[in-house]
Design a protein around this motif. Structure first.
Motif, PDB file in Angstrom:
ATOM      1  N   THR A 162      50.797  44.326  46.503  1.00 33.78           N
ATOM      2  CA  THR A 162      49.471  44.728  46.014  1.00 33.78           C
ATOM      3  C   THR A 162      48.859  43.653  45.118  1.00 33.78           C
ATOM      4  O   THR A 162      47.645  43.425  45.144  1.00 33.78           O
ATOM      5  CB  THR A 162      49.556  46.062  45.240  1.00 33.78           C
ATOM      6  N   ILE A 208      47.480  40.903  47.301  1.00 36.45           N
ATOM      7  CA  ILE A 208      46.204  41.324  47.893  1.00 36.45           C
ATOM      8  C   ILE A 208      45.062  41.140  46.886  1.00 36.45           C
ATOM      9  O   ILE A 208      43.997  40.614  47.216  1.00 36.45           O
ATOM     10  CB  ILE A 208      46.287  42.791  48.364  1.00 36.45           C
ATOM     11  N   LEU A 209      45.308  41.571  45.626  1.00 36.41           N
ATOM     12  CA  LEU A 209      44.278  41.424  44.588  1.00 36.41           C
ATOM     13  C   LEU A 209      43.981  39.956  44.309  1.00 36.41           C
ATOM     14  O   LEU A 209      42.809  39.559  44.198  1.00 36.41           O
ATOM     15  CB  LEU A 209      44.745  42.116  43.302  1.00 36.41           C
ATOM     16  N   GLY A 229      44.368  37.459  46.336  1.00 41.99           N
ATOM     17  CA  GLY A 229      43.643  36.931  47.490  1.00 41.99           C
ATOM     18  C   GLY A 229      42.173  37.314  47.460  1.00 41.99           C
ATOM     19  O   GLY A 229      41.294  36.490  47.747  1.00 41.99           O
ATOM     20  N   PHE A 230      41.881  38.566  47.083  1.00 40.40           N
ATOM     21  CA  PHE A 230      40.499  39.051  47.018  1.00 40.40           C
ATOM     22  C   PHE A 230      39.703  38.287  45.957  1.00 40.40           C
ATOM     23  O   PHE A 230      38.584  37.817  46.218  1.00 40.40           O
ATOM     24  CB  PHE A 230      40.498  40.549  46.693  1.00 40.40           C
ATOM     25  N   ILE A 231      40.276  38.140  44.757  1.00 44.14           N
ATOM     26  CA  ILE A 231      39.585  37.420  43.674  1.00 44.14           C
ATOM     27  C   ILE A 231      39.405  35.950  44.034  1.00 44.14           C
ATOM     28  O   ILE A 231      38.336  35.363  43.811  1.00 44.14           O
ATOM     29  CB  ILE A 231      40.374  37.560  42.351  1.00 44.14           C
ATOM     30  N   SER A 232      40.440  35.350  44.598  1.00 46.13           N
ATOM     31  CA  SER A 232      40.378  33.929  44.964  1.00 46.13           C
ATOM     32  C   SER A 232      39.310  33.671  46.022  1.00 46.13           C
ATOM     33  O   SER A 232      38.571  32.682  45.956  1.00 46.13           O
ATOM     34  CB  SER A 232      41.743  33.454  45.479  1.00 46.13           C
ATOM     35  N   LYS A 233      39.239  34.556  47.003  1.00 41.13           N
ATOM     36  CA  LYS A 233      38.238  34.409  48.067  1.00 41.13           C
ATOM     37  C   LYS A 233      36.828  34.540  47.504  1.00 41.13           C
ATOM     38  O   LYS A 233      35.913  33.779  47.864  1.00 41.13           O
ATOM     39  CB  LYS A 233      38.471  35.466  49.155  1.00 41.13           C
ATOM     40  N   LYS A 234      36.661  35.471  46.587  1.00 48.46           N
ATOM     41  CA  LYS A 234      35.348  35.713  45.968  1.00 48.46           C
ATOM     42  C   LYS A 234      34.918  34.514  45.132  1.00 48.46           C
ATOM     43  O   LYS A 234      33.731  34.161  45.088  1.00 48.46           O
ATOM     44  CB  LYS A 234      35.434  36.970  45.089  1.00 48.46           C
TER      45      LYS A 234
END
Length: 428
Positions: free
Chosen positions: A186, A189-190, A192-197
């Motif tokens: 988890t 996943i978080l 990855g989401f922040i890094s992509k943003k």
């Protein structure tokens, strides 16, 4: 509760809040009770303090501490990090993903979240900032991922809980694999989401081939075998959880010889570090033994159980209240200290509600892990910020999404027992 016990409890809590060493605080409160109680021989105070550290299962503490320290001298960290880079290289926020995965794997080798946070603050944060990650994000990922360490076997917290609550340490180790893996996945996943943003890049855009994987895996394969040896040996009955610690030491020395990176002076230094770390933990356990005797004599666990059972009819409401309580306690009191005082009180109550002892143990340990990251007393936060020179307030602001993630994970462990018990039932 009589006046003497009330005053001794106040003394202990006051000393804890004044940041007096934990064992001094607990011994101070206990000593007041023994010396002021008119019908108790003070010799019992010394007897309880000594017998508290005579349990064979406590040998696992110095064994696993020594194994973890020796591992740091064998050069396995660099090998594991290279392997993690290959595995997570194409994921958004590559180095941040390495940070999380490295903590998870190293947790199975060292068992110390503070050591993990300190090591990665020195090794990975400078590299992350060079690659464009903000200092705050790099520091938060390092501190948050270090939370996984006490949840992965052989976490020292699991050994202490097992001794205090008389719960199978082997089963706690098995449960920890599932809980630690859940938090790792988890958190990745978080991240990855922040890094992509934010546009934090990947380590490589090249596809991972079998050849690349094996090239990175081969140097890391021997260290990666240690958790398998520990869990497998315990489950097959080859050795106990305590004896597994001595096996881990032998294996760490074996790796040091194979890699030719651990010398005699390193072993001597490692033994010194083991002695000082173990002494600090055993002093706490000794003090806790005396305090537990007081609670038992005054029948506090029985009285508290009866009161809560009469007040709260629903075990799910009980778990919710306990989680809120432990999260608040974790903000102010160090995890081992709260465990020593609260586990003898709360574990019997959880049992009365029919809550699985392994599930409740992992809920408690997870709450302690969150406390290590939470202001104002969070040790992981201060250790990481002290090394990376990140300011506390920006750190806390950056950590908000991670706090939300941790609470979600805590709720999953609390209300979905298979997250803590499935592997235990499967293995046992």
């Amino acid at each position: 509760m009589n006046n003497i016990l009330l005053i001794s409890s106040v003394i202990m809590l006051a000393l804890l809040f004044l940041k007096v060493p934990v064992y001094v605080a607990v011994l101070g409160g206990s000593a007041f009770y023994f010396f002021m109680h008119p019908s108790i021989n003070t010799v019992i105070f010394a007897q309880q303090a000594i017998t508290g550290v005579e349990k064979i299962s406590l040998l696992a503490v110095p064994f696993f501490i020594c194994a973890g320290i020796f591992m740091n001298y064998t050069g396995v960290t660099k090998r594991i990090m290279d392997f993690c880079e290959v595995v997570t290289g194409r994921l958004p926020g590559g180095l941040a993903q390495v940070n999380v995965l490295l903590s998870t794997i190293m947790g199975g080798l060292s068992g110390s979240n503070i050591a993990d946070a300190a090591m990665q603050s020195k090794m990975l944060v400078p590299e992350m900032t060079k690659k464009g990650f903000s200092l705050e994000f790099s520091s938060v990922v390092t501190a948050a991922s270090s939370m996984i360490t006490p949840l992965i076997p052989p976490g020292i917290a699991m050994i202490l809980y097992g001794v205090i609550a008389n719960v199978s340490i082997g089963k706690l180790f098995i449960s920890g694999i599932g809980v630690g893996s859940l938090l790792c996945i988890t958190m990745m996943i978080l991240v990855g989401f922040i890094s992509k943003k934010r546009g934090y890049g990947v380590i490589t855009s090249e596809k991972m081939t079998g050849e690349k994987f094996m090239k990175a895996f081969k140097p890391a394969v021997l260290p990666l075998c240690l958790p398998i040896i520990i869990i497998g040996g315990i489950r097959l009955g080859i050795f106990t959880a305590t004896e597994a610690g001595s096996v881990a030491i032998v294996y760490a020395v074996f790796l040091g010889i194979i890699y030719k990176q651990m010398h005699l002076k390193d072993m001597i230094q490692g033994i010194k570090e083991t002695v000082t770390t173990t002494a600090s933990i055993m002093l706490i356990v000794s003090a806790a033994s005396a305090f537990s005797w007081i609670l038992t004599k005054e029948q506090i666990p029985q009285q508290l159980t009866a009161y809560i059972m009469n007040t709260i009819n629903n075990k799910y409401m009980f778990l919710l209240i306990i989680n809120i309580f432990l999260l608040i306690v974790g903000m102010f009191i160090e995890g081992n200290a709260s465990m020593i005082v609260l586990v003898p009180l709360l574990a019997p109550i959880a049992k009365e509600y029919g809550i699985d002892e392994i599930q409740f143990a992992m809920i408690y340990i997870f709450n302690n892990a969150i406390g290590a990251l939470s202001p104002p007393m969070g040790t992981l936060m201060f250790v990481t910020c002290g090394i990376t020179k990140c300011k506390t307030l920006p750190f806390i602001k950056e950590a908000v999404p991670f706090y939300i993630l941790l609470v979600i994970n805590l709720l999953l462990l609390t209300y979905f027992p298979p997250f803590t018990t499935f592997l235990v039932n499967l293995f046992y």
